[in-house]
Design a protein around this motif. Structure first.
Motif, PDB file in Angstrom:
ATOM      1  N   ASP A  40       0.852  -1.193   0.000  1.00  0.00           N
ATOM      2  CA  ASP A  40       0.000   0.000   0.000  1.00  0.00           C
ATOM      3  C   ASP A  40       0.885   1.240   0.000  1.00  0.00           C
ATOM      4  O   ASP A  40       1.183   1.829   1.030  1.00  0.00           O
ATOM      5  CB  ASP A  40      -0.972   0.027   1.180  1.00  0.00           C
ATOM      6  CG  ASP A  40      -2.028   1.136   1.043  1.00  0.00           C
ATOM      7  OD1 ASP A  40      -1.861   2.032   0.175  1.00  0.00           O
ATOM      8  OD2 ASP A  40      -3.015   1.105   1.780  1.00  0.00           O
ATOM      9  N   GLU A  68      -3.132 -11.032   4.660  1.00  0.00           N
ATOM     10  CA  GLU A  68      -4.459 -11.157   4.036  1.00  0.00           C
ATOM     11  C   GLU A  68      -5.267 -12.275   4.700  1.00  0.00           C
ATOM     12  O   GLU A  68      -6.482 -12.145   4.881  1.00  0.00           O
ATOM     13  CB  GLU A  68      -4.330 -11.368   2.533  1.00  0.00           C
ATOM     14  CG  GLU A  68      -3.843 -10.100   1.824  1.00  0.00           C
ATOM     15  CD  GLU A  68      -3.628 -10.288   0.338  1.00  0.00           C
ATOM     16  OE1 GLU A  68      -3.730 -11.424  -0.163  1.00  0.00           O
ATOM     17  OE2 GLU A  68      -3.345  -9.277  -0.330  1.00  0.00           O
ATOM     18  N   LYS A  71      -6.343 -10.886   8.005  1.00  0.00           N
ATOM     19  CA  LYS A  71      -7.415  -9.909   7.747  1.00  0.00           C
ATOM     20  C   LYS A  71      -8.757 -10.604   7.540  1.00  0.00           C
ATOM     21  O   LYS A  71      -9.798 -10.128   8.015  1.00  0.00           O
ATOM     22  CB  LYS A  71      -7.054  -9.065   6.521  1.00  0.00           C
ATOM     23  CG  LYS A  71      -8.031  -7.953   6.230  1.00  0.00           C
ATOM     24  CD  LYS A  71      -7.545  -7.117   5.045  1.00  0.00           C
ATOM     25  CE  LYS A  71      -8.469  -5.966   4.762  1.00  0.00           C
ATOM     26  NZ  LYS A  71      -7.967  -5.125   3.665  1.00  0.00           N
ATOM     27  N   THR A  81      -7.178   0.837   4.991  1.00  0.00           N
ATOM     28  CA  THR A  81      -5.992   0.743   4.132  1.00  0.00           C
ATOM     29  C   THR A  81      -5.850  -0.696   3.645  1.00  0.00           C
ATOM     30  O   THR A  81      -6.592  -1.577   4.054  1.00  0.00           O
ATOM     31  CB  THR A  81      -4.706   1.126   4.902  1.00  0.00           C
ATOM     32  OG1 THR A  81      -4.367   0.084   5.828  1.00  0.00           O
ATOM     33  CG2 THR A  81      -4.876   2.440   5.657  1.00  0.00           C
ATOM     34  N   LYS A  82      -4.841  -0.891   2.845  1.00  0.00           N
ATOM     35  CA  LYS A  82      -4.502  -2.231   2.382  1.00  0.00           C
ATOM     36  C   LYS A  82      -3.169  -2.667   2.976  1.00  0.00           C
ATOM     37  O   LYS A  82      -2.471  -3.503   2.417  1.00  0.00           O
ATOM     38  CB  LYS A  82      -4.433  -2.245   0.850  1.00  0.00           C
ATOM     39  CG  LYS A  82      -5.753  -1.934   0.211  1.00  0.00           C
ATOM     40  CD  LYS A  82      -5.629  -1.961  -1.306  1.00  0.00           C
ATOM     41  CE  LYS A  82      -6.813  -1.409  -1.939  1.00  0.00           C
ATOM     42  NZ  LYS A  82      -7.820  -1.845  -2.463  1.00  0.00           N
ATOM     43  N   THR A  83      -2.825  -2.115   4.131  1.00  0.00           N
ATOM     44  CA  THR A  83      -1.519  -2.374   4.742  1.00  0.00           C
ATOM     45  C   THR A  83      -1.558  -3.520   5.730  1.00  0.00           C
ATOM     46  O   THR A  83      -2.571  -3.770   6.382  1.00  0.00           O
ATOM     47  CB  THR A  83      -1.001  -1.128   5.492  1.00  0.00           C
ATOM     48  OG1 THR A  83      -1.869  -0.861   6.594  1.00  0.00           O
ATOM     49  CG2 THR A  83      -0.927   0.083   4.591  1.00  0.00           C
ATOM     50  N   ASP A  84      -0.420  -4.167   5.858  1.00  0.00           N
ATOM     51  CA  ASP A  84      -0.279  -5.165   6.916  1.00  0.00           C
ATOM     52  C   ASP A  84      -0.224  -4.489   8.284  1.00  0.00           C
ATOM     53  O   ASP A  84      -0.597  -5.076   9.297  1.00  0.00           O
ATOM     54  CB  ASP A  84       0.926  -6.072   6.678  1.00  0.00           C
ATOM     55  CG  ASP A  84       2.236  -5.371   6.391  1.00  0.00           C
ATOM     56  OD1 ASP A  84       2.249  -4.134   6.258  1.00  0.00           O
ATOM     57  OD2 ASP A  84       3.259  -6.068   6.279  1.00  0.00           O
TER      58      ASP A  84
END
Length: 184
Positions: A40, A68, A71, A81-84
């Motif tokens: 991200d 993922e 998540k 967000t699309k962050t770890d």
């Protein structure tokens, strides 16, 4: 640390994250972060990252390879967000300290709970991502490099003579000790 110390610490490790920097200060805590954008790449991944209610604040170095999957186990969390990093934060809010049992990766992280006034710091099982700390009475400082501890002005470096021979034998000092006295 005060804001000047925090900025000196962060500047001393600018090479670790040239893409962004961020700060959080609250009663009894100061957090700083240097970002190397990998997942991200948007500004949404800037750290410290905060929970929606501003109770939790995280700084994180590393990568959670299975973020993922983790998540997917947190369907009720309102991800932005699309962050770890945000997945780690959501996992901590959901599972507390047991969240680390869900992570597959290399990491060093700190989460401040402003309601409980508590700090959770941890690194991956193998210690791939560095995490150094020094405690001096009421003061506790930590960083990904010892140079940041020194830059804080809160720690005066002294060679750890007890373990100096390890450095000459192995080119490292075995955990939990370091080449610097009173730094773990």
């Amino acid at each position: 640390p005060n804001s000047a110390s925090l900025q000196k610490m962060n500047n001393s490790i600018a090479h670790r994250g040239p893409d962004a920097e961020g700060y959080y200060s609250g009663p009894h805590i100061g957090l700083a972060h240097r970002r190397l954008s990998i997942i991200d790449l948007s500004d949404a991944g800037t750290q410290p990252m905060h929970s929606g209610d501003n109770r939790y604040h995280i700084i994180f170095n590393g990568e959670i390879y299975n973020f993922e999957d983790v998540k997917s186990k947190l369907p009720s969390y309102p991800f932005k967000t699309k962050t770890d990093t945000e997945v780690i934060l959501a996992a901590y809010i959901t599972w507390g300290k047991d969240c680390v049992h869900h992570f597959n990766g290399m990491f060093a992280l700190a989460i401040w709970d402003s309601a409980e006034q508590s700090l959770f710091i941890v690194r991956d099982r193998l210690g791939v991502k560095p995490l150094y700390y020094h405690r001096n009475g009421e003061q506790f400082i930590f960083a990904s490099e010892t140079r940041a501890l020194i830059a804080s002005g809160m720690y005066k470096p002294v060679i750890n003579k007890t373990h100096l021979h390890e450095y000459f034998l192995y080119q490292t000092v075995h955990a939990p000790n370091t080449l610097l006295q009173d730094v773990m």
